[in-house]
Design an enzyme around this catalytic site. Structure first.
Site, PDB file in Angstrom:
ATOM      1  N   GLN A 178      31.100  52.925  96.244  1.00  0.00           N
ATOM      2  CA  GLN A 178      29.908  53.523  96.865  1.00  0.00           C
ATOM      3  C   GLN A 178      29.014  52.469  97.529  1.00  0.00           C
ATOM      4  OE1 GLN A 178      29.536  56.719  97.267  1.00  0.00           O
ATOM      5  NE2 GLN A 178      30.919  57.612  95.765  1.00  0.00           N
ATOM      6  N   THR A 236      56.921  52.176  99.494  1.00  0.00           N
ATOM      7  CA  THR A 236      56.782  51.971 100.935  1.00  0.00           C
ATOM      8  C   THR A 236      55.330  52.183 101.353  1.00  0.00           C
ATOM      9  OG1 THR A 236      59.028  52.725 101.220  1.00  0.00           O
ATOM     10  CG2 THR A 236      57.646  52.737 103.191  1.00  0.00           C
ATOM     11  N   CYS A 323      31.192  66.255  87.370  1.00  0.00           N
ATOM     12  CA  CYS A 323      32.094  65.145  87.646  1.00  0.00           C
ATOM     13  C   CYS A 323      33.292  65.717  88.356  1.00  0.00           C
ATOM     14  CB  CYS A 323      32.495  64.482  86.352  1.00  0.00           C
ATOM     15  SG  CYS A 323      33.935  63.483  86.523  1.00  0.00           S
TER      16      CYS A 323
HETATM   17  N1  PLP Z   1      34.656  54.916  91.943  1.00  0.00           N
HETATM   18  C1  PLP Z   1      33.595  55.583  92.417  1.00  0.00           C
HETATM   19  C2  PLP Z   1      32.225  55.026  92.221  1.00  0.00           C
HETATM   20  C3  PLP Z   1      33.775  56.778  93.125  1.00  0.00           C
HETATM   21  O1  PLP Z   1      32.698  57.442  93.594  1.00  0.00           O
HETATM   22  C4  PLP Z   1      35.088  57.279  93.289  1.00  0.00           C
HETATM   23  C5  PLP Z   1      35.312  58.586  93.960  1.00  0.00           C
HETATM   24  O2  PLP Z   1      34.726  59.581  93.625  1.00  0.00           O
HETATM   25  C6  PLP Z   1      36.168  56.539  92.763  1.00  0.00           C
HETATM   26  C7  PLP Z   1      35.912  55.369  92.096  1.00  0.00           C
HETATM   27  C8  PLP Z   1      37.592  57.008  92.921  1.00  0.00           C
HETATM   28  O3  PLP Z   1      38.027  56.804  94.241  1.00  0.00           O
HETATM   29  P1  PLP Z   1      39.371  57.466  94.792  1.00  0.00           P
HETATM   30  O4  PLP Z   1      39.060  58.881  95.113  1.00  0.00           O
HETATM   31  O5  PLP Z   1      39.717  56.652  96.003  1.00  0.00           O
HETATM   32  O6  PLP Z   1      40.416  57.308  93.723  1.00  0.00           O
END
Ligand code: PLP
Length: 376
Positions: A178, A236, A323
């Site tokens: 973020q 890949t 969440c």
């Molecule tokens: N870390 C944070 C702070 C996130 O907001 C998110 C996504 O919601 C993730 C990790 C996970 O990312 P991804 O959807 O690329 O696995």
């Protein structure tokens, strides 16, 4: 449409979409020795270079993954496996995204001592709090840069610097999902050995991310197979997604400070309108906060009801405590957000496309909901 759920995902930019198409057209396998393969490999290298340049690191420190969840799992389980059974302590925070929090639970199950640092009564996590929890037995510290529910910015650089001064061998990991392309994130200033990134939060495609691994740090891979990504991540390479990620980064890296100023102005407008409304409280307003994410609570209205009311007006936000599909994360409680706010929280999150009109439209939508739904 007013889309203010950019912490969940962003609309892919035209540049990113064009990158994906280019990667589909250049269809060779990057491992093939012939020209089709070489052309695909060139696209992968170009994206890797763009990401490395944005972080101020070397391209061979960037490893493509399926997203930040895989990056953080690779980082955490890799650190665990790499230290054998010599050390057993890990330090993290209570406000991490599940992509870090669940692997930490698993380490605990495997016998590690996991120390989770909580925000104080003001919702702040101190660098000292994290650094002082590290001792001789610690092999890993993992802390996020920007919290996805409140926008709180954690003092990661300060904590990691203090840790590395006393314990240079402790591995430091930062979930920068973020913060990347929103705040100036540089490897050198952050001081992390491992950094997780995700493309779909920065106007790139879904299903692609990266893990920065500091040169000299050797981690065992999570996925074994054909040895792609210098054997760190077999499989890949997804050339179209990698290419889309690279184009998104190229487009956004140039004007991070200007966009940050714009986001601050939009956040100020949002806060002003919330104050004018009188029935809205702002859940987190620490000095260290990203303007891209703001958590608010609308008195007397349940998040989900309000979210769907707004949706009918073509306004899209997130219910802050959710969440995954309504499951509570507990992170808001960790930030000491009053219990009465918990069920009426909305998360408003910006992208480079967000405008003042979006904020005004949102606030009109909330005001209409307060009028209409208050009687139900
Ligand atoms: N870390 C944070 C702070 C996130 O907001 C998110 C996504 O919601 C993730 C990790 C996970 O990312 P991804 O959807 O690329 O696995």
């Amino acid at each position: 449409m007013i889309y203010l759920d950019n912490a969940a995902t962003t609309r892919p930019s035209d540049a990113a979409k064009a990158g994906v198409m280019k990667g589909l057209d250049v269809f060779g396998n990057p491992s093939s020795l012939h020209r089709c393969g070489v052309d695909a490999e060139l696209l992968v290298s170009d994206a890797r270079n763009a990401i490395a340049e944005s972080l101020g690191c070397s391209p061979d420190e960037i490893f493509f993954t399926s997203g930040a969840t895989e990056s953080s799992n690779t980082a955490i389980f890799g650190a665990f496996k790499s230290q054998g059974k010599r050390k057993h302590r890990v330090v993290t925070t209570t406000v991490e995204h599940p992509a870090t929090a669940r692997p930490m639970d698993e380490l605990e199950r495997l016998g590690c001592e996991v120390v989770r640092i909580s925000p104080d009564e003001n919702g702040m996590i101190s660098a000292e709090g994290i650094a002082n929890a590290v001792n001789e037995d610690t092999f890993l510290v993992s802390a996020m840069l920007v919290n996805n529910e409140t926008g709180a910015v954690l003092p990661v650089a300060k904590a990691f610097a203090a840790i590395h001064r006393r314990f240079p061998k402790v591995i430091t990991h930062c979930d920068c999902v973020q913060g990347y392309m929103k705040l100036p994130v540089k490897v050198k200033t952050l001081g992390a050995d491992l950094i997780s990134l995700s493309a779909h939060k920065i106007c790139g495609p879904k299903g692609i991310g990266a893990l920065y691994i500091r040169k000299g740090l050797h981690l065992p891979a999570l996925l074994l197979g054909g040895g792609q990504e210098k054997a760190m991540r077999s499989g890949t390479e997804s050339v179209p997604l990698i290419c889309g990620f690279g184009e998104a980064v190229k487009q956004l890296s140039a004007d991070i400070p200007a966009r940050l100023e714009k986001a601050k102005k939009l956040e100020a407008l949002l806060l002003e309108k919330c104050a004018e409304n009188g029935g809205i409280s702002v859940n987190y307003q620490g000095a260290e906060k990203s303007p891209y994410v703001t958590s608010i609570a609308v008195e007397g209205l349940k998040s989900e009801v309000l979210l769907h009311y707004l949706e009918k007006r073509d306004i899209f936000v997130s219910s802050g405590s959710a969440c995954s599909k309504g499951k509570k994360s507990g992170v808001l409680a960790e930030f000491k957000i009053p219990v009465r706010n918990m069920d009426s929280t909305l998360r408003i999150s910006f992208s480079p496309e967000t405008t003042e009109e979006d904020i005004i439209g949102l606030m009109e939508g909330i005001a209409a909901a307060q009028q209409e739904l208050a009687h139900i």
